[in-house]
Write a protein that holds these residues in place. Structure first.
Motif, PDB file in Angstrom:
ATOM      1  N   ILE A  31       0.724  -0.962   0.218  1.00 15.11           N
ATOM      2  CA  ILE A  31      -0.031   0.094  -0.080  1.00 15.11           C
ATOM      3  C   ILE A  31       0.970   1.210  -0.109  1.00 15.11           C
ATOM      4  CG2 ILE A  31      -1.690   1.421   1.379  1.00 15.11           C
ATOM      5  CD1 ILE A  31      -2.767  -1.426   2.367  1.00 15.11           C
ATOM      6  N   ASP A  32       1.660   1.643   1.067  1.00 15.60           N
ATOM      7  CA  ASP A  32       2.428   2.759   1.170  1.00 15.60           C
ATOM      8  C   ASP A  32       3.389   2.715   0.040  1.00 15.60           C
ATOM      9  OD1 ASP A  32       0.982   3.714   3.441  1.00 15.60           O
ATOM     10  OD2 ASP A  32       2.071   2.160   4.699  1.00 15.60           O
ATOM     11  N   GLY A  33       3.505   3.741  -0.417  1.00 14.95           N
ATOM     12  CA  GLY A  33       4.392   3.901  -1.745  1.00 14.95           C
ATOM     13  C   GLY A  33       4.140   3.396  -3.022  1.00 14.95           C
ATOM     14  N   VAL A  34       3.013   2.742  -2.952  1.00 12.89           N
ATOM     15  CA  VAL A  34       2.466   2.017  -4.436  1.00 12.89           C
ATOM     16  C   VAL A  34       0.996   2.614  -4.506  1.00 12.89           C
ATOM     17  CG1 VAL A  34       1.744  -0.133  -5.306  1.00 12.89           C
ATOM     18  CG2 VAL A  34       3.799  -0.078  -3.892  1.00 12.89           C
ATOM     19  N   ASP A  37       5.345  -3.901  -5.087  1.00 12.26           N
ATOM     20  CA  ASP A  37       5.792  -3.179  -3.826  1.00 12.26           C
ATOM     21  C   ASP A  37       7.110  -2.305  -4.244  1.00 12.26           C
ATOM     22  OD1 ASP A  37       5.574  -4.443  -0.507  1.00 12.26           O
ATOM     23  OD2 ASP A  37       7.464  -2.822  -1.183  1.00 12.26           O
ATOM     24  N   ASP A  38       6.955  -1.165  -3.478  1.00 10.69           N
ATOM     25  CA  ASP A  38       8.029  -0.280  -3.652  1.00 10.69           C
ATOM     26  C   ASP A  38       9.223  -0.107  -3.119  1.00 10.69           C
ATOM     27  OD1 ASP A  38       6.674   0.650  -1.290  1.00 10.69           O
ATOM     28  OD2 ASP A  38       7.566   2.483  -1.463  1.00 10.69           O
ATOM     29  N   ARG A  39       9.196  -1.057  -2.077  1.00  3.66           N
ATOM     30  CA  ARG A  39      10.618  -1.168  -1.239  1.00  3.66           C
ATOM     31  C   ARG A  39      11.453  -2.173  -1.867  1.00  3.66           C
ATOM     32  NH1 ARG A  39      12.195   2.869   1.957  1.00  3.66           N
ATOM     33  NH2 ARG A  39      13.983   1.436   2.062  1.00  3.66           N
ATOM     34  N   HIS A  40      12.725  -1.867  -2.009  1.00  3.74           N
ATOM     35  CA  HIS A  40      13.760  -2.941  -2.706  1.00  3.74           C
ATOM     36  C   HIS A  40      14.077  -4.053  -1.825  1.00  3.74           C
ATOM     37  CE1 HIS A  40      16.973  -0.905  -0.458  1.00  3.74           C
ATOM     38  NE2 HIS A  40      16.300   0.238  -0.726  1.00  3.74           N
TER      39      HIS A  40
HETATM   40 MG   LIG Z   1       5.868   0.439   0.596  1.00  2.00          MG
END
Ligand SMILES: [Mg+2]
Length: 191
Positions: A6-9, A142-145
């Motif tokens: 959710i967060d960052g996406v 997801d946005d986190r690597h």
């Molecule tokens: Mg995220």
């Protein structure tokens, strides 16, 4: 089954979080690419204490999550709603749980506000790859690597990572970098 962070996406977490850090530090700006390290280690003016205080504050505050701005377009929200109605979509988040309010419920109502009816949200502090396996997710965004690398390495799900200033360093053969969520929908319809 499709899994979405959710967060960052879907929710613009980074903008208000960096503003909060700047206010607490009494200076700025903090460039978004500094968030490549979620602990902001070695940042010129952010201390470990400031970062953990701000993280703790937002976790205590249901309003922070309710007020997050949506990232997808209206059209993209409608497509997500369709997937959710078909029972093909789950949301996976590392948001912290507190005894004072129900983060799962807050997250569900935020998704509903933006057009996803009856969203299925999993809040976890474990590695996302564990849930991906348990829920048999085959496509994960997801946005986190760290999360992308974890899921790409530990599961056979296809991983898509929306391009962000803070994730540009990751290059993993099994992680597909996308510039826009439309690339995710194009991929889905092409199959
Ligand atoms: Mg995220």
């Amino acid at each position: 089954m499709i899994g979405f962070d959710i967060d960052g996406v879907l929710a613009d977490f980074v903008t208000p979080f960096l503003l909060l850090l700047e206010r607490r530090a009494g200076r700025g700006p903090i460039k978004p690419d500094a968030y490549a390290d979620p602990n902001f280690s070695d940042h010129p003016f952010l201390s470990k204490e400031i970062v953990s205080e701000c993280l703790s504050d937002i976790s205590d505050d249901p309003n922070f999550w309710q007020a997050l701005a949506p990232i997808p377009s209206r059209h993209q929200w409608r497509s997500l709603d369709r997937l959710s109605r078909e029972g093909r979509l789950v949301f996976l988040t590392h948001r912290w749980q507190r005894d004072t309010y129900d983060i799962n419920q807050i997250t569900c109502s935020w998704l509903e506000k933006h057009g996803v009816s009856n969203p299925v949200v999993h809040v976890t502090q474990e590695k996302k790859s564990l849930l991906i396996q348990k829920l048999d997710v085959k496509l994960f965004v997801d946005d986190r690597h760290e999360n992308c690398e974890d899921v790409a390495t530990q599961t056979d799900a296809l991983v898509m990572m929306p391009h962000r200033p803070y994730n540009r360093s990751l290059n993993h053969p099994k992680v597909r970098r996308i510039q826009d969520l439309d690339e995710f929908f194009v991929y889905l319809t092409s199959r």
